[in-house]
Scaffold this motif. Structure first.
Motif, PDB file in Angstrom:
ATOM      1  N   LEU A  95       0.809  -1.212   0.000  1.00  0.00           N
ATOM      2  CA  LEU A  95       0.000   0.000   0.000  1.00  0.00           C
ATOM      3  C   LEU A  95       0.846   1.268   0.000  1.00  0.00           C
ATOM      4  O   LEU A  95       0.313   2.359  -0.146  1.00  0.00           O
ATOM      5  N   ILE A  96       2.163   1.114   0.190  1.00  0.00           N
ATOM      6  CA  ILE A  96       3.061   2.270   0.177  1.00  0.00           C
ATOM      7  C   ILE A  96       3.811   2.294  -1.143  1.00  0.00           C
ATOM      8  O   ILE A  96       4.395   1.289  -1.559  1.00  0.00           O
ATOM      9  N   GLU A  97       3.784   3.452  -1.794  1.00  0.00           N
ATOM     10  CA  GLU A  97       4.576   3.660  -3.008  1.00  0.00           C
ATOM     11  C   GLU A  97       5.882   4.331  -2.583  1.00  0.00           C
ATOM     12  O   GLU A  97       5.879   5.454  -2.089  1.00  0.00           O
ATOM     13  N   TRP A  98       6.974   3.599  -2.735  1.00  0.00           N
ATOM     14  CA  TRP A  98       8.295   4.114  -2.373  1.00  0.00           C
ATOM     15  C   TRP A  98       8.933   4.721  -3.612  1.00  0.00           C
ATOM     16  O   TRP A  98       9.214   4.019  -4.578  1.00  0.00           O
ATOM     17  N   ARG A  99       9.156   6.015  -3.595  1.00  0.00           N
ATOM     18  CA  ARG A  99       9.787   6.702  -4.725  1.00  0.00           C
ATOM     19  C   ARG A  99      11.253   6.965  -4.397  1.00  0.00           C
ATOM     20  O   ARG A  99      11.574   7.391  -3.300  1.00  0.00           O
ATOM     21  N   GLY A 100      12.114   6.695  -5.362  1.00  0.00           N
ATOM     22  CA  GLY A 100      13.532   6.948  -5.154  1.00  0.00           C
ATOM     23  C   GLY A 100      14.220   5.875  -4.329  1.00  0.00           C
ATOM     24  O   GLY A 100      15.284   6.115  -3.777  1.00  0.00           O
ATOM     25  N   GLY A 101      13.629   4.713  -4.245  1.00  0.00           N
ATOM     26  CA  GLY A 101      14.215   3.598  -3.493  1.00  0.00           C
ATOM     27  C   GLY A 101      13.260   3.105  -2.438  1.00  0.00           C
ATOM     28  O   GLY A 101      12.372   3.827  -1.987  1.00  0.00           O
ATOM     29  N   GLY A 102      13.446   1.865  -2.055  1.00  0.00           N
ATOM     30  CA  GLY A 102      12.567   1.226  -1.084  1.00  0.00           C
ATOM     31  C   GLY A 102      12.863   1.623   0.344  1.00  0.00           C
ATOM     32  O   GLY A 102      13.598   2.582   0.601  1.00  0.00           O
ATOM     33  N   PRO A 103      12.335   0.852   1.285  1.00  0.00           N
ATOM     34  CA  PRO A 103      12.464   1.200   2.693  1.00  0.00           C
ATOM     35  C   PRO A 103      13.896   1.138   3.234  1.00  0.00           C
ATOM     36  O   PRO A 103      14.157   1.606   4.332  1.00  0.00           O
ATOM     37  N   GLU A 104      14.804   0.609   2.468  1.00  0.00           N
ATOM     38  CA  GLU A 104      16.196   0.529   2.915  1.00  0.00           C
ATOM     39  C   GLU A 104      17.020   1.746   2.461  1.00  0.00           C
ATOM     40  O   GLU A 104      18.171   1.887   2.851  1.00  0.00           O
ATOM     41  N   VAL A 105      16.447   2.648   1.681  1.00  0.00           N
ATOM     42  CA  VAL A 105      17.177   3.796   1.108  1.00  0.00           C
ATOM     43  C   VAL A 105      16.848   5.060   1.887  1.00  0.00           C
ATOM     44  O   VAL A 105      15.700   5.513   1.883  1.00  0.00           O
ATOM     45  N   TRP A 106      17.858   5.642   2.534  1.00  0.00           N
ATOM     46  CA  TRP A 106      17.671   6.864   3.310  1.00  0.00           C
ATOM     47  C   TRP A 106      18.732   7.924   3.010  1.00  0.00           C
ATOM     48  O   TRP A 106      18.806   8.935   3.698  1.00  0.00           O
ATOM     49  N   THR A 107      19.550   7.697   2.006  1.00  0.00           N
ATOM     50  CA  THR A 107      20.523   8.695   1.589  1.00  0.00           C
ATOM     51  C   THR A 107      20.457   8.861   0.081  1.00  0.00           C
ATOM     52  O   THR A 107      19.991   7.972  -0.643  1.00  0.00           O
ATOM     53  N   ILE A 108      20.922  10.009  -0.390  1.00  0.00           N
ATOM     54  CA  ILE A 108      20.923  10.289  -1.827  1.00  0.00           C
ATOM     55  C   ILE A 108      22.008   9.479  -2.501  1.00  0.00           C
ATOM     56  O   ILE A 108      23.066   9.299  -2.026  1.00  0.00           O
TER      57      ILE A 108
END
Length: 70
Positions: free
Chosen positions: A57-70
């Protein structure tokens, strides 16, 4: 209870990701735990980190839940 469309935007230069549910910006998250907390404050009681990671139900833009840096 129906779940509103949830979007987690790409990380910004500080590592934060905007979280939007049903068209409303809930805030910035810096971890999966933060996403779960924002969703709980928006009324999705009982959601935890595993729910956030596993749901479709969550659309992850720019990477999934493991991505927190550019």
């Amino acid at each position: 209870m129906s779940v509103p469309p949830i979007i987690v935007y790409p990380p910004d230069e500080d590592g934060g990701r905007r979280v939007r549910a049903d068209g409303t910006i809930l805030g910035r998250a810096y971890s999966v735990r933060d996403v779960a907390a924002l969703l709980q404050m928006a009324g999705l009681q009982g959601w935890d980190e595993m729910d956030v990671v596993r749901t479709d139900l969550i659309e992850w833009r720019g990477g999934g839940p493991e991505v927190w840096t550019i």
